[in-house]
Design a protein around this motif. Structure first.
Motif: not given
Lengths: 596, 376
Positions: A443-444, A446-448, A450, A455, A457, A542, B96, B112, B116, B118, B295
């Protein structure tokens, strides 16, 4: 001896001269297949070790954030925090109760099936496979509806009959959680111990009996010591699963603030304050990793020294069966009681709750409110989304795991690499280290690390990769055992006939491994379907799975809808389980045991 | 000028007319259809007079999707609202929905993800004042500032002072109880009365709303601490898990997050009610905001602004038993007025209140309260 060396020697062809010895001409040496395989397998090995190293590293960063300052505060807090020590204490008690229950029921049933004339061997084996595949949160929900101190149907009846003020049984306690987890894991213990018992030489027990030892003495002094490796393996398996699994700690413990390691990590990643704090959880995980690595070393050494227990005989072997005589009825009572309380009644309670607007004990009054509303009003888009991800996960994660496991096993069993046991150890780590820690690290990472087009996450790819890596431990145990049984002579013969390494593997080894690969793939597919731990920590909207959909509904108070989704999940599982049983026949228990 | 005024009021008139018709006609399906038709008419009229809104509709249409981690409680709330929203603007956005009710968890995830770089897992964030403030400019700055009035003039007075969020509905916190286990004459009138109850009263594991009672006008910070030393809950569960009250596992939940949640359950036959206690009554607004890393930000803005229209608010109340007291014709507003007439003193925990009282949201203070509440 590597395959290429073998080939060159056995076929009598000239080995190419060592380029280093050729004066003036330096030809690049072609890498050997083993070398290429080792290079390829370094990637998953680095992923496994890297994820664990990342978690340890986060333990030394402020707030457990990769960009936090270097600090020892997390460890100071960890060892000085009374809440953490409570979690440690709870985890120890929970795992201890789990092991006692799982080992008692699993071993007792295995002895009954393998060492007595009780019969029903195939039926019990099949029922135990089913027992393993039933999701843990399903039975947890069933047990809550049966034995919760206030809403449990059995408690309510006992209170009514005996005029009690409080329900006498509290299943949502630490001991209760351990009991339910133990029942859940008893099937796994059964499979591993019965596999061990089946392959033991019965003549040792016969000799003990001939020397005048009673059944109890034979069990204590001969049988159990002989299945010691199986018991150790089963204990390690059961303990790590109990520490990793989220289902029972979440459903039974969270609302009563009974935290064990896995639910503690879950709360850290899903805080109730809107602020994440990973520092202490990362430090805690670091300690857990150290313990797991220590256990792994000890376990692998135990297995090596377990050669003194090798008393497996050939095909002529027939294990001695103890006649139960008058005790047969007690055995029946034990077996029927076990299945009734561990599976049938919890399942019936979940069916019952799925038909009600809110939780009620079975009664004439409650019967008036029974309907299919929970099914009719399900958000089917949501359910189908869960189903879609689940199907993808069931197909892709085991495929990835089987491929990686197969390659790891080839390196470990068939190569002469100096570091092959290092690969074996790395492949075993996901079994010893709780999967919650792998998921947390992933989790970490992927978050930081990628983002943009790569990506990871919240993606299905991440879920598949982590789940696959976690399953590699089981896969490699299976393939290691299977490859050891395929004699090297077959491959040598192919090499002598001029077949290339790849042709030998493709035309000789892989066809022989197909049954084990099929079994392993199906087993892992079913485990992917029921898993709640990794998808809960790594999933997003998702990549919602059916198990997470059910848990989300349960957690938001929609218990009826959650029960309905869980039953749909069981319905979806059924044909896959039937296929699994048809394809594996009586090999299920044996396979699971070998997997351990 | 006159025509502009008329134009401004057309949607409201259409909604009132539609609601009048539906209540006269009865029948759920017929009323839903009429409400959707009224919403469509109202939206058409709004878009026609507002190029910024028309552009937003086009941009949202182009995005074509809306991801929502929204835990609404009404059985069909989310579906009814999103279907009507699509119909109203004549768009076909794929919504969704993930019914995740863990607001603090969602807020933490949002922050978070933003840190990050994301994409956000929800296009519109739904949260209470504290969480919205924490994710806003004064906190982690993960939320976008929006000129709501420009795209949606009807939101005048509904947005936070910094333009980060729009009000969605108001929850009235109180003492939610199982009517089979606690009778009317046993009901507590004040917070102190709760301590005298012999029945199993649960609380939330995160001490919901207790910190707010630390305001001087209520108990004060020391007062709430000493109160929690005396209050020993029989168990803990989240605000949305009222099935555990309905089942009789607990007799009451104190402090519950909103009386409307109990009404959703009661609508399905559960024996639940909420008493609003005179000295510990809280109005807790829910806000909608758009994460900077959403998004589908345009779809999110269109969705959030539409939810504040009178027709959407009417639908919201029908499903969730709560709406925003700041929107004209609010039924929650009417309830608040009635309680006030009975002498109930509310603490309104708005975004501005949270900004003005950082001491009540200090993690140390909240942590202390949680420790006191959950100490065995």
């Amino acid at each position: 001896m590597s395959m290429d060396t073998l080939k060159s020697e056995e076929t009598g062809r000239a080995t190419p001269p060592d380029p280093s010895s050729a004066p003036g001409r330096r030809r690049p040496r072609r890498p050997s297949p083993t070398g290429v395989l080792a290079a390829v397998m370094t990637v998953p090995a680095i992923c496994v070790v890297g994820l664990l190293a990342l978690v340890v590293y986060l333990g030394f960063r402020a707030h457990g954030s990769p960009d936090g300052a270097l600090t020892l505060d997390n460890y100071t807090s960890l060892f000085g925090d009374s809440q953490v020590w409570e979690v440690v204490r709870n985890t120890v008690i929970y795992v201890a109760v789990t092991l006692v229950v799982a080992l008692f029921f699993g071993t007792a049933l295995a002895l009954l099936v393998e060492r007595t004339d009780f019969g029903w061997e195939r039926t019990i084996n099949t029922a135990m496979v089913l027992r393993i595949l039933i999701p843990g949160f399903f039975t947890a929900m069933g047990w809550i509806f049966l034995f919760h101190p206030r809403i449990g149907a059995v408690n309510q009846w006992l209170m009514d009959w005996f005029g009690l003020e409080k329900g006498p049984i509290n299943i949502v306690s630490l001991a209760g959680m351990g009991f339910v987890e133990g029942l859940s894991l008893s099937a796994l213990v059964f499979m591993m111990v019965s596999g061990g018992l089946r392959s033991l030489d019965g003549s040792l027990e016969e000799a003990a009996r001939a020397s005048g030892a009673g059944p109890w003495t034979v069990l204590r002094r001969v049988t159990l010591p002989l299945v010691y490796p199986s018991l150790i393996g089963a204990s390690l398996f059961a303990a790590t699963i109990a520490i990793s699994s989220l289902d029972i700690p979440l459903i039974m413990g969270l609302s009563n603030r009974v935290h064990v390691f896995s639910s503690y990590l879950y709360v850290a990643t899903n805080p109730s304050t809107g602020v994440t704090e990973y520092g202490v959880p990362a430090a805690f995980s670091g300690v857990m990793i150290l313990l797991a690595v220590g256990f792994s070393v000890w376990y692998i050494r135990s297995l090596r020294s377990a050669r003194k227990y090798q008393v497996v005989t050939g095909k002529g072997y027939r294990p001695a069966k103890i006649r139960l005589g008058r005790w047969k009825w007690a055995a029946y009572l034990f077996v029927i009681g076990y299945f009734l309380w561990s599976t049938v009644l919890p399942m019936l309670m979940v069916v019952w709750i799925s038909l009600l607007p809110f939780v009620q004990a079975p009664s004439a009054k409650a019967l008036e409110t029974v309907s299919f509303d929970n099914y009719a009003n399900l958000d089917w888009d949501y359910v189908l989304r869960g189903l879609e991800t689940t199907v993808k996960l069931m197909v892709l994660a085991p495929t990835f795991a089987v491929l990686v496991s197969l390659m790891f096993s080839f390196l470990v069993v068939r190569s002469r690499l100096r570091w092959r046991y290092g690969f074996d150890f790395v492949a075993f780590l996901p079994q010893a280290v709780p999967s919650t820690i792998f998921a947390f690290g992933a989790l970490i990472a992927a978050l930081y690390w990628t983002d943009g087009w790569y990506s990871l996450y919240g993606t299905l790819a991440l879920l598949i990769a982590v789940m696959g890596l976690v399953q590699v431990a089981f896969g490699t145990r299976m393939f290691n055992a299977a490859l050891m049984q395929i004699h090297i002579e077959l491959e040598e013969a192919a090499a002598m006939s001029g077949a290339s390494s790849w042709a030998t593997v493709r035309r000789i080894t892989l066809p022989l491994l197909r049954p084990v690969a099929t079994y392993t793939w199906l087993w892992l597919a079913l485990l992917s379907l029921r898993d709640l731990t990794v998808p809960t920590l790594l999933g997003s909207q998702d990549t919602l799975t059916l198990s997470v959909a059910s848990w989300t509904l349960f957690n938001s108070g929609q218990v009826g809808a959650s029960s309905a989704v869980t039953l749909l999940m069981i319905g979806f599982m059924t044909p896959v389980v039937v296929l699994f049983l048809l394809l594996t026949g009586g090999r299920s228990a044996e396979g699971a045991a070998r997997g351990g | 000028m006159r025509s502009r005024l008329l134009h401004h009021w057309t949607p409201v008139l259409a909604t009132v007319l539609a609601l009048g018709l539906t209540s006269a006609c009865g029948g759920s399906d017929a009323s839903d259809k009429a409400a959707a038709d009224a919403a469509t008419e109202a939206a058409k009229a709004r878009v026609a007079g507002n190029p910024a809104l028309a552009a937003l509709v086009a941009a949202a249409k182009k995005e074509g999707a809306l991801d929502l981690n929204w835990g609404l409680h009404g059985r069909d709330a989310a579906k009814t609202l999103t279907d009507t929203f699509n119909k109203a603007y004549g768009i076909n956005i794929k919504v969704t929905l993930t019914p995740d009710q863990n607001m603090p968890g969602n807020a933490a995830k949002l922050t978070q993800q933003y840190k990050a770089k994301s994409p956000s897992s929800t296009d519109a964030f739904m949260g209470n004042a504290e969480l919205t403030l924490g994710a806003g400019p004064k906190g982690t700055d993960a939320l976008e500032k929006v000129d709501w009035e420009k795209i949606a003039p009807w939101t005048k007075g509904l947005a936070t002072s910094d333009g980060v969020a729009l009000t969605m509905l108001d929850q009235l916190s109180g003492f939610t109880y199982n009517t089979n286990l606690i009778s009317e004459d046993e009901l507590p009138k004040t917070a102190l009365d709760v301590l005298k109850l012999k029945k199993p009263v649960a609380s939330t594991p995160y001490a919901a709303q207790f910190n707010v009672l630390g305001v001087k006008e209520a108990m004060g910070m020391d007062g709430v601490k000493s109160y929690l030393k005396s209050f020993k809950p029989a168990g803990y569960f989240g605000c949305g898990e009222l099935s555990r009250l309905a089942s009789g596992e607990f007799a009451a939940l104190w402090i519950s997050c909103g009386k409307n949640l109990a009404e959703v359950y009661a609508d399905q036959g559960a024996p639940l009610k909420t008493a609003i206690l005179k000295d510990a009554a809280v109005i807790s607004p829910w806000y909608m905001s758009v994460p900077k890393n959403a998004r589908h930000p345009n779809a999110a803005k269109l969705w959030a602004s539409w939810l504040t229209t009178p027709e959407a608010q009417a639908l919201l109340f029908k499903q969730e038993f709560a709406d925003s007291s700041k929107v004209a014709g609010s039924r929650t507003g009417k309830q608040i007025a009635e309680y006030r007439a009975q002498g109930v003193r509310f603490t309104e925990v708005s975004y501005e209140f949270a900004a003005a009282h950082p001491e009540l949201y200090n993690p140390k203070f909240k942590g202390e309260l949680i420790k006191l509440l959950t100490a065995k």
